[in-house]
Motif scaffolding. Structure first.
Motif, short mmCIF file in Angstrom:
data_model
loop_
_atom_site.label_atom_id
_atom_site.label_comp_id
_atom_site.label_asym_id
_atom_site.label_seq_id
_atom_site.Cartn_x
_atom_site.Cartn_y
_atom_site.Cartn_z
N LEU A 115 90.66 -15.76 86.65
CA LEU A 115 90.28 -14.45 87.77
C LEU A 115 88.80 -14.22 87.29
CD1 LEU A 115 91.09 -12.68 89.95
CD2 LEU A 115 91.93 -11.35 88.01
N ARG A 116 87.89 -14.43 87.99
CA ARG A 116 86.37 -14.11 87.83
C ARG A 116 86.07 -13.00 88.94
NH1 ARG A 116 81.90 -18.11 85.89
NH2 ARG A 116 82.95 -17.52 83.70
N GLY A 117 85.30 -11.96 88.44
CA GLY A 117 84.94 -11.00 89.37
C GLY A 117 83.75 -10.52 89.27
N SER A 118 83.08 -9.92 90.33
CA SER A 118 81.62 -9.34 90.05
C SER A 118 81.66 -7.75 89.62
CB SER A 118 81.03 -9.26 91.37
OG SER A 118 81.78 -8.78 92.49
N SER A 119 82.65 -7.29 89.64
CA SER A 119 82.60 -5.85 89.14
C SER A 119 83.52 -5.73 87.79
CB SER A 119 83.18 -5.07 90.12
OG SER A 119 83.74 -3.69 89.57
N ALA A 120 82.90 -4.96 86.78
CA ALA A 120 83.56 -4.81 85.52
C ALA A 120 84.69 -3.89 85.72
CB ALA A 120 82.67 -4.45 84.51
N ASP A 121 84.44 -2.89 86.54
CA ASP A 121 85.46 -2.01 86.77
C ASP A 121 86.88 -2.58 87.52
OD1 ASP A 121 84.26 0.16 85.59
OD2 ASP A 121 83.76 0.91 87.48
N ASP A 122 86.60 -3.46 88.45
CA ASP A 122 87.70 -4.41 89.14
C ASP A 122 88.48 -5.19 88.44
OD1 ASP A 122 87.15 -2.68 91.49
OD2 ASP A 122 86.27 -4.20 92.40
N VAL A 123 87.45 -5.69 87.40
CA VAL A 123 88.12 -6.85 86.44
C VAL A 123 89.06 -6.09 85.52
CG1 VAL A 123 87.69 -8.30 84.82
CG2 VAL A 123 86.37 -8.74 86.85
N ARG A 124 88.63 -5.24 85.00
CA ARG A 124 89.44 -4.34 84.06
C ARG A 124 90.76 -3.77 84.75
NH1 ARG A 124 88.36 -2.99 79.06
NH2 ARG A 124 85.86 -2.97 79.35
N GLN A 125 90.56 -3.37 85.66
CA GLN A 125 91.67 -2.92 86.46
C GLN A 125 92.89 -3.90 86.67
OE1 GLN A 125 90.96 -1.67 90.61
NE2 GLN A 125 93.11 -0.76 90.81
N ARG A 126 92.41 -5.15 87.18
CA ARG A 126 93.37 -6.13 87.32
C ARG A 126 93.96 -6.75 85.95
NH1 ARG A 126 92.02 -4.97 91.74
NH2 ARG A 126 92.40 -6.40 93.48
N SER A 149 81.96 -11.21 75.72
CA SER A 149 81.86 -12.49 75.29
C SER A 149 80.60 -13.23 75.05
CB SER A 149 82.77 -13.36 75.78
OG SER A 149 82.31 -13.72 77.01
N ALA A 150 80.18 -14.25 74.55
CA ALA A 150 79.11 -15.04 74.64
C ALA A 150 78.57 -15.16 76.07
CB ALA A 150 78.96 -15.94 73.93
N TRP A 151 79.44 -15.48 76.96
CA TRP A 151 79.09 -15.86 78.40
C TRP A 151 79.41 -14.91 79.32
CZ3 TRP A 151 83.25 -17.58 75.32
CH2 TRP A 151 84.28 -17.29 75.72
N SER A 152 80.06 -13.75 78.97
CA SER A 152 80.43 -12.63 80.06
C SER A 152 80.24 -11.32 79.44
CB SER A 152 81.90 -13.14 80.82
OG SER A 152 82.22 -12.20 81.28
N PRO A 153 79.97 -10.47 80.04
CA PRO A 153 80.05 -9.01 79.58
C PRO A 153 81.37 -8.74 79.43
CG PRO A 153 79.13 -9.06 82.05
CD PRO A 153 79.28 -10.51 81.69
N LEU A 154 82.42 -9.19 80.07
CA LEU A 154 83.73 -8.77 79.92
C LEU A 154 84.70 -9.81 79.97
CD1 LEU A 154 85.26 -6.15 79.49
CD2 LEU A 154 85.49 -6.08 81.94
N TYR A 155 85.59 -10.24 78.96
CA TYR A 155 86.26 -11.39 78.89
C TYR A 155 87.54 -11.08 78.24
CZ TYR A 155 88.22 -16.04 77.40
OH TYR A 155 89.23 -16.83 77.14
N VAL A 205 102.66 -17.41 82.49
CA VAL A 205 101.18 -17.92 83.21
C VAL A 205 100.05 -17.51 82.42
CG1 VAL A 205 100.01 -18.03 85.23
CG2 VAL A 205 102.28 -18.12 85.37
N ILE A 206 99.41 -18.26 81.81
CA ILE A 206 98.14 -17.98 81.20
C ILE A 206 96.85 -17.69 82.22
CG2 ILE A 206 96.16 -18.63 79.48
CD1 ILE A 206 98.48 -20.20 78.05
N TRP A 207 96.51 -16.44 82.07
CA TRP A 207 95.11 -15.91 82.77
C TRP A 207 94.02 -15.75 81.90
CZ3 TRP A 207 95.40 -14.48 87.81
CH2 TRP A 207 96.65 -14.35 88.64
N ILE A 208 92.70 -16.26 82.45
CA ILE A 208 91.38 -16.27 81.91
C ILE A 208 90.91 -15.16 82.91
CG2 ILE A 208 89.21 -16.98 81.15
CD1 ILE A 208 90.90 -19.72 80.84
N VAL A 209 90.35 -13.86 82.40
CA VAL A 209 90.01 -12.89 83.23
C VAL A 209 88.66 -12.44 82.85
CG1 VAL A 209 90.20 -10.52 83.96
CG2 VAL A 209 92.36 -12.17 83.63
N ASP A 210 87.67 -12.68 83.67
CA ASP A 210 86.21 -12.22 83.17
C ASP A 210 85.45 -11.87 84.46
OD1 ASP A 210 85.59 -14.84 84.49
OD2 ASP A 210 84.60 -15.52 82.63
#
Length: 138
Positions: free
Chosen positions: A85-96, A113-119, A128-133
């Motif tokens: 699950l990759r989003g453009s908004s840190a707030d929306d990603v954090r909510q999910r 993380s090294a590749w994303s401001p939020l992971y 189910v394993i989710w990768i969220v960033d």
């Protein structure tokens, strides 16, 4: 021509609960078809099990799921797949993330993380394993 990739999750009697949960997390419209409604109640462990279901949200989220037939082998596997699950908004990603984390096992706490401001990475209550960033290009 374009393609859309939709994760399809397989369960043994938990498809309805999983799709209810993901609809709560992501919103959108849920569609559920039971084995009984499709005229195939004898194929499932219960006629109310889901032969096909999905959640589709306006923001592009889409997931499908079903309950594997009673006579078919089923094993959740180990690391058989991840849902990204990759989003453009840190707030929306954090909510999910917060919603998905309910009764989950946290595999990597959410943070920079090294590749994303939020992971973050978690195994939700259905295994189910989710990768969220956050998309670093956003």
């Amino acid at each position: 021509m374009t393609f859309a990739v939709t994760t399809h999750l397989n369960f043994r009697g938990q498809a309805r609960a999983a799709l209810d949960f993901y609809q709560r997390v992501f919103g959108g419209e849920q569609t559920l078809m039971t084995y009984a409604a499709m005229g195939q109640p004898d194929l499932a462990a219960s006629p109310d099990h889901i032969i096909w279901g999905q959640v589709v949200a306006d923001d592009g989220f889409r997931i499908m799921a079903f309950d594997v037939q009673a006579g078919r082998n089923y094993d959740t596997g180990t690391n058989a797949f991840f849902v990204s699950l990759r989003g453009s908004s840190a707030d929306d990603v954090r909510q999910r993330w917060t919603a998905l984390a309910e009764d989950a096992t946290i595999l990597a706490p959410i943070g920079p993380s090294a590749w994303s401001p939020l992971y973050g990475m978690l195994s939700d209550r259905f295994g189910v394993i989710w990768i969220v960033d956050v998309d670093p290009r956003a």
